[in-house]
Write an enzyme that holds these catalytic residues in place. Structure first.
Site, short mmCIF file in Angstrom:
data_model
loop_
_atom_site.label_atom_id
_atom_site.label_comp_id
_atom_site.label_asym_id
_atom_site.label_seq_id
_atom_site.Cartn_x
_atom_site.Cartn_y
_atom_site.Cartn_z
N ASP B 6 -6.08 -14.59 -4.82
CA ASP B 6 -6.13 -13.78 -6.02
C ASP B 6 -4.95 -12.82 -5.98
O ASP B 6 -4.82 -12.04 -5.04
CB ASP B 6 -7.47 -13.01 -6.03
CG ASP B 6 -7.75 -12.41 -7.39
OD1 ASP B 6 -6.92 -12.57 -8.31
OD2 ASP B 6 -8.81 -11.76 -7.53
N ASP B 101 -3.52 -16.18 -12.18
CA ASP B 101 -3.34 -15.42 -10.94
C ASP B 101 -4.43 -15.67 -9.91
O ASP B 101 -4.62 -14.88 -9.00
CB ASP B 101 -3.23 -13.93 -11.27
CG ASP B 101 -4.47 -13.41 -11.99
OD1 ASP B 101 -5.29 -14.24 -12.42
OD2 ASP B 101 -4.61 -12.19 -12.11
N GLU B 102 -5.16 -16.75 -10.05
CA GLU B 102 -6.31 -16.94 -9.18
C GLU B 102 -6.56 -18.44 -9.00
O GLU B 102 -6.50 -19.19 -9.97
CB GLU B 102 -7.52 -16.33 -9.90
CG GLU B 102 -8.57 -15.76 -9.03
CD GLU B 102 -9.75 -15.30 -9.89
OE1 GLU B 102 -10.87 -15.46 -9.42
OE2 GLU B 102 -9.54 -14.82 -11.02
#
Lengths: 366, 394
Positions: B6, B101-102
């Protein structure tokens, strides 16, 4: 009810009508056939509620009456008896006794009153046609009918009758087949009916390449065809068939003329390595060479060249190879012409020797 | 083992990297404060002042007057996200992205090649820092549920490994809000029942949870026991694409449900288009206030990824359901499945807007394709902000 009959006189009509009997039934009576014995004729009826097939045998029954018998069992018994043997059928209360030589079968019956029948169809138009004409209309087009499409009106064959002309059109949305024939019909207005897929399949089994006329009756919800001693009736699909004229392209500027058999064989060869599910094949045409390319998910490839007569720009286009083969398989014409506009537009296939058929195939993006 | 990566305050960190002069300053990315813009992301300096995601920019400025506000530069973040995925790809192809983003990574098959999962997670963190100049938090655990908690628990710059034998010790003391799907409402409900930690749930007999929450009770009981069988599914191989949301408060108003359904549909359709998938089946999922969960689906004639088509179908399903059972709804989801295989597209003779000839019918459906294209473009630019606006409305 009681009558005597020769094996073949029963077996052949039974085989013609048995197709209407569905393997799985919602009503017990539908797995039976109806047998009606009158003074001078015996009729056999099979139905699945959508189509009905009646065959009439001109013969004298010993005792009139009617009943229904399990269709498959009766057929299997007739098949298994020796050729040209004589069969006697006697119906008593709820059992039928079938005797032939030293064999006896006792079959259970269901009352004839429980058997649904389609007698009157409200005929609005009727005309005659040589058997071979109807057979050809169906043979040249029916392969393109849709199968269980949610656009239910595609799951059948369009018959369009106007003065002097009868047309058959089938399409599954990806390709379309069109055939027209001269006919001795005189209708006040153009009449369109969509005959369900199963009806077409049963009907074509009854037709022969003969000039013998058959009779067509169009009703508001039914079509009825009398051919020989068989009466075929089918419900119609209640829907609007798409406007086929809109999707048959005008002559395009790129035109491939090929020997039909050469092209067919080349397609069969290339198709061995096309994707088994999507059946895609790439056509590249340049000069007088048509290159067929296929590739499968294992990255195996086929390149097959065919000499053709080409006028037009260099062009590359993808098709489902089966759609092309279907078109080439239903004719014995020697040459085939394919007209293309561009890689994204439909292809029009015709036979210069037989201008009464037209085929449209949508390309696929490969 | 599963790794969850993350990125820490991703958009804001990318901006700081692009503008080194902003280092150590509070930075927020989002809509303009003069309009009704909201914060899409804030760096940790800004968070110290109480600036949060989804907060209206004007309020963020009240919390932190020296806040540097930057517009969202989505194409840049997409580019950086791709770079990060390339780093993941060196270690495994089993990558399930959750957003830009993860992502989850299943490295079970790669451990022989690249060392243990813990070492791979460290290498990835290092590579992201060296090559992208960004900080990621990593969680390593035997399953997705625990890996996601692990990456979050020590943010920023977190690195938490939970071995199978310590999983229960790790989970037990955590507050129940750590469980996926437990929002404020459920949390309050669980508190009333005296459940505060994951341990409290774990020691409950599963039957009593099932009695109260239905199947979902069984689900949280399994999670509390560290059991999560969900596989890492790379998007490219996905059998379906779906999105769902649990409401802060149960909703029975049909219009409100439809508004939420529209948002979910937009997300799902955009993801389908992004991957070039066209699905034939539209699925609707509803969980009622009493945790009864049902799914309804409808199959279309032709596969699609058009928002309008999916929306019309999902709407029909929802209206039919909400009229037969007008109970308060706590969760709503929509999905598309039955993808057309590969990229082979067969042209349709009667399609107004055929897949192969966008110019064939300048008819109505083309407008929807155009609409989708424009909305995808806008999404690329304002993606997260848009999602936040939606949540803010709830």
């Amino acid at each position: 009810m009681k009558f005597q009959i020769q094996r073949e006189d029963l077996l052949i009509p039974l085989q013609k009508i048995i197709g209407a009997v569905e393997k799985r039934q919602t009503m017990p009576a539908l797995s039976n056939i109806l047998i009606k014995a009158d003074k001078d004729k015996i009729s056999l009826t099979a139905t699945d509620l959508e189509i009905e097939l009646v065959t009439t045998l001109n013969m004298v029954a010993d005792e009139a009456g009617d009943t229904t018998l399990p269709a498959r069992k009766l057929l299997d018994i007739c098949k298994a008896l020796p050729e040209e043997s004589s069969i006697s059928i006697t119906v008593d209360s709820n059992k039928a006794m079938i005797k032939s030589g030293r064999s006896r079968f006792s079959l259970s019956t269901l009352p004839a009153e429980d058997f649904p029948s389609l007698d009157s169809i409200n005929t609005v138009a009727e005309f005659e046609l040589p058997q071979t004409t109807l057979k050809e209309l169906i043979d040249k087009t029916s392969f393109a009918m849709a199968l269980q499409d949610v656009r239910y009106y595609l799951n059948g064959l369009l018959l369009e009758v106007s003065t002097g002309l009868i047309r058959a059109v089938a399409t599954d949305g990806h390709r379309l087949a069109y055939c027209e024939k001269q006919a001795d019909c005189d209708l006040a207005e153009i009449k369109q009916v969509i005959v369900p897929r199963k009806g077409i399949q049963e009907l074509v089994r009854l037709l022969e390449d003969s000039e013998e006329p058959l009779k067509i009756f169009l009703g508001s919800n039914h079509i009825r065809i009398e051919v020989g001693n068989i009466r075929f009736t089918s419900k119609l699909i209640d829907g609007r068939f798409p406007d086929y004229n809109r999707v048959i392209p005008e002559d395009g500027k790129n035109r491939i003329i090929a020997d039909r058999e050469n092209l067919r064989q080349a397609l069969v060869r290339a198709s061995i390595l096309s994707n088994e599910k999507y059946r895609g094949i790439r056509l590249v045409v340049e000069g007088d060479i048509l290159l067929l390319q296929a590739q499968n998910p294992d990255q195996e490839e086929a390149d097959v060249e065919v000499e053709v007569n080409y006028t037009g720009d260099t062009l590359e286009i993808g098709f489902n190879v089966n759609y092309m083969l279907d078109v080439l398989n239903v004719t014995d014409a020697s040459t085939v012409q394919s007209t293309l506009r561009d890689s994204n537009s439909s292809c029009l296939m015709t036979y210069p020797d037989h201008p009464d058929c037209k085929y449209v195939i949508m390309p696929m993006r490969l | 083992m599963i790794i969850h990566i993350d990125m820490d305050s991703f958009y804001a960190s990318v901006e700081v990297r692009e503008h080194p002069e902003l280092a150590r300053q509070p930075v927020a990315v989002g809509g303009s404060a003069t309009g009704r813009g909201v914060v899409a992301a804030a760096n940790y300096e800004a968070r110290k002042f109480g600036v949060r995601s989804a907060m209206p920019m004007t309020m963020a400025l009240r919390h932190c007057p020296q806040l540097v506000c930057l517009p969202v530069n989505m194409p840049l973040y997409v580019e950086v996200s791709k770079q990060i995925h390339q780093i993941f790809n060196r270690y495994t192809s089993e990558i399930e992205p959750l957003s830009l983003d993860e992502a989850f990574l299943d490295v079970r098959a790669s451990e022989k090649l690249f060392g243990s999962a813990t070492s791979i997670a460290r290498q990835i963190k290092q590579a992201i820092q060296n090559e992208c100049g960004l900080i990621a938090s990593a969680g390593v655990a035997p399953n997705k549920f625990v890996a996601k908690i692990a990456s979050d628990i020590d943010k920023p710059d977190g690195y938490v490994v939970v071995e199978a034998e310590h999983m229960q010790d790790f989970l037990d003391p955590l507050p129940i809000s750590r469980i996926w799907g437990v929002g404020k409402v459920t949390e309050a409900k669980l508190h009333q029942l005296g459940f505060r930690t994951i341990h409290d749930i774990r020691v409950q007999p599963v039957e009593s949870l099932v009695q109260r929450f239905g199947k979902w009770g069984e689900h949280i009981h399994r999670l509390a026991n560290g059991l999560d069988k969900r596989e890492v599914v790379p998007d490219a191989r996905a059998k379906s694409i779906s999105a769902e949301t649990t409401f802060a408060e149960d909703i029975s108003n049909e219009d409100a449900l439809l508004a939420n359904l529209m948002q979910l549909t937009e997300q799902v359709a955009a993801r389908c288009r992004h991957h070039g998938f066209e699905g034939k089946t539209v699925n609707l999922k509803m969980r009622y206030h009493d945790f009864r969960t049902l799914t309804r689906s409808k199959t279309l004639t032709m596969p699609t990824n058009q928002t309008e088509q999916i929306w019309q179908t999902a709407k029909q399903l929802l209206l039919k359901q909400s009229r037969t059972q007008p109970d308060p709804v706590r969760l709503l989801g929509v999905g598309v499945s039955g993808f057309r295989g590969e990229t082979v597209q067969q042209g349709d003779l009667f399609a107004e807007n055929d897949v192969l000839s966008p110019d064939a019918g300048a008819a109505s459906e083309n407008r929807y394709v155009e609409l989708d294209r424009i909305s995808d473009e806008i999404n690329q630019r304002f993606g997260k902000a848009k999602i936040h606006r939606g949540r803010a409305r709830n």
